[in-house]
Design a protein around this motif. Structure first.
Motif, short mmCIF file in Angstrom:
data_model
loop_
_atom_site.label_atom_id
_atom_site.label_comp_id
_atom_site.label_asym_id
_atom_site.label_seq_id
_atom_site.Cartn_x
_atom_site.Cartn_y
_atom_site.Cartn_z
N LEU A 1 0.83 -1.20 0.00
CA LEU A 1 0.00 0.00 0.00
C LEU A 1 0.87 1.25 0.00
N ILE A 2 1.94 1.22 0.78
CA ILE A 2 2.86 2.36 0.82
C ILE A 2 3.49 2.57 -0.55
N LEU A 3 3.85 1.45 -1.21
CA LEU A 3 4.46 1.52 -2.54
C LEU A 3 3.54 2.22 -3.54
N ILE A 4 2.24 1.96 -3.45
CA ILE A 4 1.28 2.58 -4.35
C ILE A 4 1.38 4.10 -4.29
N PHE A 5 1.31 4.63 -3.08
CA PHE A 5 1.29 6.09 -2.92
C PHE A 5 2.66 6.71 -3.16
N ILE B 1 3.22 9.53 -6.09
CA ILE B 1 3.80 10.82 -5.73
C ILE B 1 5.08 11.06 -6.52
N LEU B 2 5.91 10.02 -6.69
CA LEU B 2 7.13 10.14 -7.47
C LEU B 2 6.82 10.58 -8.91
N GLY B 3 5.78 9.98 -9.48
CA GLY B 3 5.39 10.33 -10.84
C GLY B 3 4.98 11.79 -10.94
N ILE B 4 4.20 12.24 -9.96
CA ILE B 4 3.75 13.65 -9.95
C ILE B 4 4.94 14.59 -9.81
N VAL C 1 4.27 -2.91 -11.24
CA VAL C 1 3.68 -2.03 -10.23
C VAL C 1 4.39 -0.68 -10.12
N PRO C 2 5.70 -0.63 -9.83
CA PRO C 2 6.34 0.67 -9.68
C PRO C 2 6.32 1.52 -10.95
N LEU C 3 6.61 0.90 -12.10
CA LEU C 3 6.65 1.67 -13.35
C LEU C 3 5.26 2.17 -13.75
N ALA C 4 4.25 1.31 -13.59
CA ALA C 4 2.89 1.70 -13.96
C ALA C 4 2.40 2.85 -13.08
N LEU C 5 2.68 2.79 -11.80
CA LEU C 5 2.20 3.82 -10.88
C LEU C 5 2.93 5.14 -11.08
N PHE D 1 -9.34 4.97 -4.71
CA PHE D 1 -8.72 4.36 -3.53
C PHE D 1 -9.68 4.39 -2.34
N VAL D 2 -10.50 5.43 -2.28
CA VAL D 2 -11.50 5.53 -1.21
C VAL D 2 -12.62 4.54 -1.46
N THR D 3 -13.17 4.53 -2.68
CA THR D 3 -14.29 3.63 -2.98
C THR D 3 -13.87 2.16 -2.96
N LEU D 4 -12.64 1.88 -3.36
CA LEU D 4 -12.14 0.50 -3.29
C LEU D 4 -12.05 0.01 -1.85
N ALA D 5 -11.64 0.90 -0.95
CA ALA D 5 -11.58 0.55 0.47
C ALA D 5 -12.98 0.21 1.00
N ILE D 6 -13.96 0.99 0.53
CA ILE D 6 -15.35 0.74 0.94
C ILE D 6 -15.85 -0.59 0.38
N TRP D 7 -15.57 -0.83 -0.90
CA TRP D 7 -15.99 -2.09 -1.51
C TRP D 7 -15.32 -3.29 -0.84
N HIS D 8 -14.04 -3.14 -0.49
CA HIS D 8 -13.34 -4.22 0.19
C HIS D 8 -13.99 -4.51 1.53
N TYR D 9 -14.38 -3.48 2.24
CA TYR D 9 -15.06 -3.66 3.53
C TYR D 9 -16.41 -4.36 3.33
N VAL D 10 -17.16 -3.92 2.32
CA VAL D 10 -18.46 -4.53 2.02
C VAL D 10 -18.31 -6.02 1.74
N LEU D 11 -17.29 -6.38 0.95
CA LEU D 11 -17.06 -7.78 0.60
C LEU D 11 -16.68 -8.62 1.82
N GLN D 12 -15.97 -8.00 2.78
CA GLN D 12 -15.61 -8.72 4.00
C GLN D 12 -16.82 -8.96 4.88
N VAL D 13 -17.77 -8.05 4.83
CA VAL D 13 -18.97 -8.14 5.67
C VAL D 13 -19.94 -9.16 5.11
#
Length: 303
Positions: free
Chosen positions: A4-8, A12-15, A195-199, A290-302
């Motif tokens: 998860l840290i790698l994603i952000f 940020i590096l790309g920006i 992953v790193p190059l795409a992000l 990233f926000v909506t995915l976190a919500i969907w992941h929570y929904v799927l766990q429930v």
């Protein structure tokens, strides 16, 4: 957590690289070419050759096809109701109908489900490219008035490295042929560059522009469809109509909830569809996802 840290960090590096003008203006094109032709090809050959082929694999493979046809129907109807320009309808179909199943999907699914989850990602991503290169091109041609030949694009698919390795992987899998260990390890290392190059590429392409009222309306409908309605449809179809459960189904739902696909937006712009809508869908859709995915992941766990 490190994934998860790698994603952000990579976003940020790309920006930063782009804003600081440390890299050439279109350096993301080179990154994209390497990721698509080398990294994803290696990933496809490594994972698809090992996945257990059974009736359950049809569900992730159908995700991109359901998405684009649902988008065509949804935005065609809205376009008729609100009398939208063809360039607007086409842009919304392209950007909301195709998800960022690899550039964003791979790091997110890897972070949530580990290496095993990447097999399912490949089963969504590779058919997704075929859908983009056939139905997506037809949509872009129709709404732009272009007369490009479908045969021309089908030829490109056959010559496309990830598609070739996808077919090779299916053949190896079907005949239970194992890839030699040294080659297998090489494929994994090449695939790990995805992953790193795409992000970094995604981060470098993120642009924000002033949003007019009408554009905000288009953006709201497009992202509501892509991040909420489409994954909701997949969730209902797979879990409550087809009565399917398990990790493959959960990942399929999350893959359907990914942000708009950058490649689809590029194709839409190349066909002179509404470029500002395309840019906004990607630039705002990626961080919001990233926000909506976190919500969907929570929904799927429930559930």
């Amino acid at each position: 957590m490190s994934n998860l840290i790698l994603i952000f960090v990579c976003l940020i590096l790309g920006i930063v690289l782009k804003r600081a003008k440390i890299v050439p203006e279109n350096f993301h094109s080179s990154l994209n070419a390497f990721v698509i032709n080398i990294s994803l090809s290696a990933f496809s050959l490594y994972y698809i050759s090992k996945i257990e082929l059974n009736s359950s694999v049809i569900f992730p493979a159908l995700v991109p096809w359901i998405g684009i046809f649902f988008a065509i129907i949804f935005f065609y109807i809205l376009g008729k109701i609100f009398s939208w320009k063809h360039s607007v309808i086409g842009a919304l179909i392209m950007c909301a109908g195709f998800g960022n199943t690899s550039f964003i999907g791979i790091p997110v699914i890897q972070a949530l489900y580990g290496e095993e989850g990447l097999k399912t990602v490949m089963l969504v991503d590779q058919p997704g490219f075929i859908a983009l290169s056939t139905v997506g091109i037809l949509v872009a041609n129709f709404y732009s008035g272009s007369k490009d030949s479908l045969l021309k694009h089908l030829t490109k698919i056959i010559k496309f490295p990830p598609f070739i390795t996808f077919i090779i992987a299916l053949i190896l899998n079907s005949f239970s042929i194992e890839i030699p260990k040294e080659i297998d390890e090489t494929l994994l290392k090449l695939g790990s560059t995805t992953v790193p190059l795409a992000l970094v590429s995604v981060g470098s392409q993120m642009k924000w522009k002033k949003i007019e009222k009408q554009e905000g309306f288009y953006l709201f409908l497009g992202l509501t469809f892509k991040l909420i309605l489409y994954p909701l449809l997949i969730l209902i179809l797979y879990k409550y109509v087809f009565l399917q459960n398990g990790k493959i189904i959960d990942i399929s739902v999350l893959e359907s909830a990914m942000a708009p696909m950058i490649t689809a937006a590029i194709i839409a712009e190349a066909h002179h569809l509404d470029s500002k809508i395309c840019n906004l869908m990607v630039a705002i859709g990626i961080p919001l996802s990233f926000v909506t995915l976190a919500i969907w992941h929570y929904v799927l766990q429930v559930l």
